[in-house]
Write a protein that holds these residues in place. Structure first.
Motif, PDB file in Angstrom:
ATOM      1  N   LYS A  96       0.802  -1.220   0.000  1.00  0.00           N
ATOM      2  CA  LYS A  96       0.000   0.000   0.000  1.00  0.00           C
ATOM      3  C   LYS A  96       0.837   1.274   0.000  1.00  0.00           C
ATOM      4  O   LYS A  96       0.316   2.339  -0.340  1.00  0.00           O
ATOM      5  CB  LYS A  96      -0.937   0.019   1.217  1.00  0.00           C
ATOM      6  N   THR A  97       2.104   1.165   0.365  1.00  0.00           N
ATOM      7  CA  THR A  97       2.962   2.348   0.422  1.00  0.00           C
ATOM      8  C   THR A  97       4.234   2.097  -0.382  1.00  0.00           C
ATOM      9  O   THR A  97       4.911   1.083  -0.181  1.00  0.00           O
ATOM     10  CB  THR A  97       3.321   2.710   1.875  1.00  0.00           C
ATOM     11  N   PHE A  98       4.540   3.037  -1.273  1.00  0.00           N
ATOM     12  CA  PHE A  98       5.682   2.911  -2.179  1.00  0.00           C
ATOM     13  C   PHE A  98       6.512   4.188  -2.073  1.00  0.00           C
ATOM     14  O   PHE A  98       6.001   5.298  -2.297  1.00  0.00           O
ATOM     15  CB  PHE A  98       5.192   2.733  -3.618  1.00  0.00           C
ATOM     16  N   THR A  99       7.787   4.048  -1.739  1.00  0.00           N
ATOM     17  CA  THR A  99       8.663   5.193  -1.564  1.00  0.00           C
ATOM     18  C   THR A  99       9.792   5.139  -2.582  1.00  0.00           C
ATOM     19  O   THR A  99      10.572   4.183  -2.620  1.00  0.00           O
ATOM     20  CB  THR A  99       9.244   5.228  -0.137  1.00  0.00           C
ATOM     21  N   PHE A 100       9.856   6.167  -3.442  1.00  0.00           N
ATOM     22  CA  PHE A 100      10.839   6.250  -4.516  1.00  0.00           C
ATOM     23  C   PHE A 100      11.889   7.304  -4.180  1.00  0.00           C
ATOM     24  O   PHE A 100      11.531   8.416  -3.758  1.00  0.00           O
ATOM     25  CB  PHE A 100      10.171   6.658  -5.837  1.00  0.00           C
ATOM     26  N   ARG A 101      13.144   6.980  -4.411  1.00  0.00           N
ATOM     27  CA  ARG A 101      14.232   7.955  -4.266  1.00  0.00           C
ATOM     28  C   ARG A 101      14.870   8.163  -5.629  1.00  0.00           C
ATOM     29  O   ARG A 101      15.306   7.201  -6.269  1.00  0.00           O
ATOM     30  CB  ARG A 101      15.258   7.481  -3.251  1.00  0.00           C
ATOM     31  N   ILE A 102      14.912   9.399  -6.079  1.00  0.00           N
ATOM     32  CA  ILE A 102      15.402   9.750  -7.413  1.00  0.00           C
ATOM     33  C   ILE A 102      16.882  10.127  -7.346  1.00  0.00           C
ATOM     34  O   ILE A 102      17.334  10.767  -6.390  1.00  0.00           O
ATOM     35  CB  ILE A 102      14.576  10.934  -7.981  1.00  0.00           C
ATOM     36  N   ALA A 179       5.868  14.697  -2.054  1.00  0.00           N
ATOM     37  CA  ALA A 179       7.329  14.693  -2.041  1.00  0.00           C
ATOM     38  C   ALA A 179       7.789  14.807  -0.594  1.00  0.00           C
ATOM     39  O   ALA A 179       7.375  15.734   0.125  1.00  0.00           O
ATOM     40  CB  ALA A 179       7.861  15.853  -2.867  1.00  0.00           C
ATOM     41  N   LEU A 180       8.632  13.871  -0.159  1.00  0.00           N
ATOM     42  CA  LEU A 180       9.142  13.893   1.219  1.00  0.00           C
ATOM     43  C   LEU A 180      10.350  14.810   1.342  1.00  0.00           C
ATOM     44  O   LEU A 180      10.595  15.390   2.404  1.00  0.00           O
ATOM     45  CB  LEU A 180       9.502  12.480   1.675  1.00  0.00           C
ATOM     46  N   THR A 184      12.824  12.518  -3.003  1.00  0.00           N
ATOM     47  CA  THR A 184      12.041  11.369  -2.526  1.00  0.00           C
ATOM     48  C   THR A 184      10.553  11.685  -2.617  1.00  0.00           C
ATOM     49  O   THR A 184      10.106  12.735  -2.155  1.00  0.00           O
ATOM     50  CB  THR A 184      12.391  11.030  -1.061  1.00  0.00           C
ATOM     51  N   PHE A 185       9.801  10.775  -3.231  1.00  0.00           N
ATOM     52  CA  PHE A 185       8.338  10.915  -3.204  1.00  0.00           C
ATOM     53  C   PHE A 185       7.709   9.601  -2.778  1.00  0.00           C
ATOM     54  O   PHE A 185       8.292   8.523  -2.936  1.00  0.00           O
ATOM     55  CB  PHE A 185       7.780  11.406  -4.539  1.00  0.00           C
ATOM     56  N   GLN A 186       6.525   9.710  -2.235  1.00  0.00           N
ATOM     57  CA  GLN A 186       5.846   8.541  -1.669  1.00  0.00           C
ATOM     58  C   GLN A 186       4.410   8.483  -2.170  1.00  0.00           C
ATOM     59  O   GLN A 186       3.732   9.502  -2.296  1.00  0.00           O
ATOM     60  CB  GLN A 186       5.850   8.620  -0.145  1.00  0.00           C
ATOM     61  N   ILE A 187       3.967   7.258  -2.449  1.00  0.00           N
ATOM     62  CA  ILE A 187       2.591   7.010  -2.871  1.00  0.00           C
ATOM     63  C   ILE A 187       1.949   6.081  -1.845  1.00  0.00           C
ATOM     64  O   ILE A 187       2.525   5.039  -1.492  1.00  0.00           O
ATOM     65  CB  ILE A 187       2.547   6.370  -4.270  1.00  0.00           C
ATOM     66  N   ARG A 188       0.757   6.455  -1.392  1.00  0.00           N
ATOM     67  CA  ARG A 188      -0.005   5.612  -0.462  1.00  0.00           C
ATOM     68  C   ARG A 188      -1.343   5.274  -1.098  1.00  0.00           C
ATOM     69  O   ARG A 188      -2.042   6.166  -1.626  1.00  0.00           O
ATOM     70  CB  ARG A 188      -0.189   6.327   0.877  1.00  0.00           C
ATOM     71  N   LEU A 189      -1.679   4.006  -1.054  1.00  0.00           N
ATOM     72  CA  LEU A 189      -2.877   3.506  -1.724  1.00  0.00           C
ATOM     73  C   LEU A 189      -3.967   3.138  -0.733  1.00  0.00           C
ATOM     74  O   LEU A 189      -3.695   2.763   0.414  1.00  0.00           O
ATOM     75  CB  LEU A 189      -2.536   2.275  -2.566  1.00  0.00           C
ATOM     76  N   ARG A 190      -5.180   3.201  -1.230  1.00  0.00           N
ATOM     77  CA  ARG A 190      -6.342   2.818  -0.423  1.00  0.00           C
ATOM     78  C   ARG A 190      -6.399   1.306  -0.238  1.00  0.00           C
ATOM     79  O   ARG A 190      -6.840   0.813   0.803  1.00  0.00           O
ATOM     80  CB  ARG A 190      -7.625   3.300  -1.096  1.00  0.00           C
ATOM     81  N   GLN A 191      -5.978   0.568  -1.243  1.00  0.00           N
ATOM     82  CA  GLN A 191      -6.090  -0.889  -1.185  1.00  0.00           C
ATOM     83  C   GLN A 191      -4.773  -1.544  -1.611  1.00  0.00           C
ATOM     84  O   GLN A 191      -3.936  -0.927  -2.257  1.00  0.00           O
ATOM     85  CB  GLN A 191      -7.217  -1.381  -2.091  1.00  0.00           C
TER      86      GLN A 191
END
Length: 610
Positions: A96-102, A179-180, A184-191
């Motif tokens: 449900k949570t994905f954290t990307f570092r560019i 964007a954290l 770094t950006f983060q995506i949080r999903l409902r499901q």
């Protein structure tokens, strides 16, 4: 083709690797410009990731725009790796949570919108670019891929602004996309979404754009693609020619591929090019030639370096019995043959008063039309053997495909078709040889088509098949991009299209029938609650028997209600001239041209312009 002993293979492996200043990490000095030339058979639409849905525009977009991840070019089976990301993302156990570092130090191509200054890629650019799919202004045909996963807060923001008739607000923070820090950006999903990461290996969908460029060009942003990728748009004559040039701002990226140990051909290719700076060509020239004969002759006369998808009409000449013709092999031409993970379908508009709906009579009409299609004849006469019959909507080389599954989808039976029509009242009441509707009104099917030769040949087959069961069919001819616009708006009764997977999972194809995807991937506008529930269930499950069972049940519902007549899964064959080095195809890597070299400057090549 795969044998190292074949004449074409010997020539390609023996060709010298051209060392240049660029290959060692610096721009070329006094070197001949390396140009790769090839052809599209269908015109592009535009080059904005928030708007494109067609394969051809996507192929070009991947030269400009970069997603955080990418599929390895020579890996079999497919495998993802970081692209602009510094490493693979952090993913929570519940998916449900994905954290990307560019990676720091990646720059956009130059554009006046940047005021003459270098513009670094940041996490905010990915946040902004993903939000653009939610902005109604762009009418994103790919929004469903993000909405199905449920990024927290974005759908709600979209609906709230739509209801208030306000423009989309990019500056309003949302819980699910932020964007954290600078990189770094983060995506949080409902499901739960176990395969959500696949979306971030496609630059034509999740590639980064700069807000300044979008705001500077407005509605014309699709004509001004500016990304961080290996190429920039040098010249564009719409529906005629697209010229890409090497991006001077593109960071150092080097050829580093890892094919299977038992794949001698790809192992040799990986060794030959290891350490070369990408891209290896300076320019890419794409011409649009819709008719098959001029496309074929253009390659034979050496005006094209690569013939992507040999026209079916010339399959028996180019590769009789699926082996490269001896005269082509003697010239050093190489053949690359590959099944695409795709379906060729004819869809029924489920909102059309004649062919749509779920009432028994309408279902019977669609199934009867499907049964009357002679798929084997289509494969033999129109596709020249370059396809296999489809049993369902899920294509080969995708998770969920079952090669042992058989269904009515590929069955040809005029007797069954006519019995169904008779049973549900689609009969000839006035004796003129044509069937009428159950209410006595005239029955005429309108099928959208294009003016190219293969479309005409397919239309001829449709005409014969429908005439044989007493159904009138009329063809509405228009260019492919025009038909696509009308299809997405729900204005076509029937149309035949291909759908190619951008990721190795059957969800791509089941999404064609998911109700909320109407006007996007779901051109048929099919909306069945039982199907929607099965589709949603399989998206949340990890790969395994439980998910496979849900996918199979969904496929069976699609076959039973027949919103799509799935004709075939196509097999494609490409040809490359002997001076093209490193040519291969990975069906999930659109920008193959990033990995290809040419062994001579254009002026030195036969048939090339001076």
């Amino acid at each position: 083709m795969d044998s190292p002993a074949s004449p074409a293979r010997r020539l390609v492996l023996a060709a010298p690797v051209l060392a240049s200043a660029w290959a060692r990490g610096a721009p070329p000095a006094q070197a001949g410009t390396k140009v790769l030339r090839y052809v599209f058979q269908i015109a592009e639409t535009n080059f904005d990731p928030a708007q494109v849905t067609d394969l051809y525009s996507r192929t070009v977009c991947c030269g400009f725009f970069e997603a955080p991840l990418e599929f390895e070019f020579l890996a079999r089976p497919v495998r993802m790796r970081p692209n602009t990301a510094a490493e693979m993302p952090e993913v929570t156990a519940d998916f449900k949570t994905f954290t990307f570092r560019i990676k720091p130090g990646i720059y956009f191509a130059d554009d006046p919108a940047f005021g003459g200054r270098p513009r670094e890629l940041t996490a905010d650019d990915y946040v902004y670019s993903l939000k653009r799919h939610y902005d109604p202004r762009w009418k994103s045909g790919n929004l469903y891929l993000l909405e199905n996963a449920g990024i927290l807060g974005l759908s709600e923001l979209r609906q709230r602004l739509l209801k208030a008739r306000l423009p989309f607000d990019y500056d309003t923070p949302v819980e699910g996309l932020r964007a954290l820090d600078r990189y770094t950006f983060q995506i949080r999903l409902r499901q739960t979404s176990p395969r959500f990461l696949y979306n971030f290996a496609d630059g034509s969908f999740t590639g980064a754009l700069a807000r300044e460029v979008v705001e500077a060009h407005g509605d014309r942003v699709g004509d001004h693609p500016v990304g961080t990728g290996p190429f920039v748009l040098e010249r564009w004559v719409r529906s005629s020619q697209i010229v890409l040039a090497r991006n001077p701002r593109y960071r150092p990226v080097f050829y580093d591929e890892h094919p299977p140990a038992d794949d001698a051909r790809r192992q040799a290719m990986a060794a030959q090019f290891k350490g070369r700076r990408l891209p290896m060509i300076d320019r890419l020239v794409i011409s649009v030639i819709e008719e098959p004969q001029p496309r074929w002759l253009s390659f034979l006369s050496r005006e094209q370096d690569v013939l992507e998808i040999v026209p079916n009409d010339f399959a028996d000449v180019a590769f009789p019995n699926n082996r490269l013709a001896p005269n082509l092999a003697r010239q050093g031409i190489e053949m690359v043959r590959y099944p695409r993970s795709d379906v060729a379908v004819s869809y029924f508009n489920m909102e059309d008063p004649v062919v749509g709906g779920t009432a028994p009579a309408q279902v019977a009409l669609r199934r009867a039309i499907g049964l009357a299609v002679d798929v084997e004849r289509e494969i033999h006469l129109v596709r020249h053997g370059q396809a296999i019959p489809a049993q369902g909507p899920i294509a080969p080389r995708c998770w969920g495909y079952d090669p042992a599954f058989k269904s009515e989808m590929s069955e040809f039976s005029r007797a069954r078709a006519m019995a169904l029509l008779d049973l549900y009242g689609w009969v000839d009441r006035n004796g003129d040889g044509w069937r009428e509707r159950p209410d006595g009104g005239p029955l005429q099917i309108e099928y959208a088509s294009s003016p190219d030769q293969q479309s005409r040949q397919l239309a001829e087959q449709w005409q014969k098949n429908m005439r044989a069961i007493g159904i009138r069919m009329e063809f509405k001819i228009a260019k492919w991009p025009e038909q696509l616009k009308r299809a997405r708006a729900g204005k076509l009764m029937m149309w035949g299209v291909g759908w190619v997977a951008g990721q190795p999972d059957g969800d791509t194809f089941l999404g064609l029938g998911y109700g909320p995807n109407k006007g996007q991937s779901n051109l048929a506008r099919f909306d069945l609650p039982a199907y929607n529930a099965l589709y949603e269930r399989q998206t949340r499950l990890p790969d395994g028997p439980e998910r496979l069972a849900a996918m199979q049940k969904a496929a069976e519902l699609m076959i039973a209600y027949m919103p799509y007549k799935v004709h075939v899964h196509r097999i494609f064959t490409d040809l490359a001239q002997p001076w093209v080095q490193g040519y291969d195809r990975n069906i999930f890597v659109r920008e193959f041209y990033k990995y290809v070299d040419v062994g001579a400057a254009p002026a030195q090549r036969p048939g090339a312009p001076a």
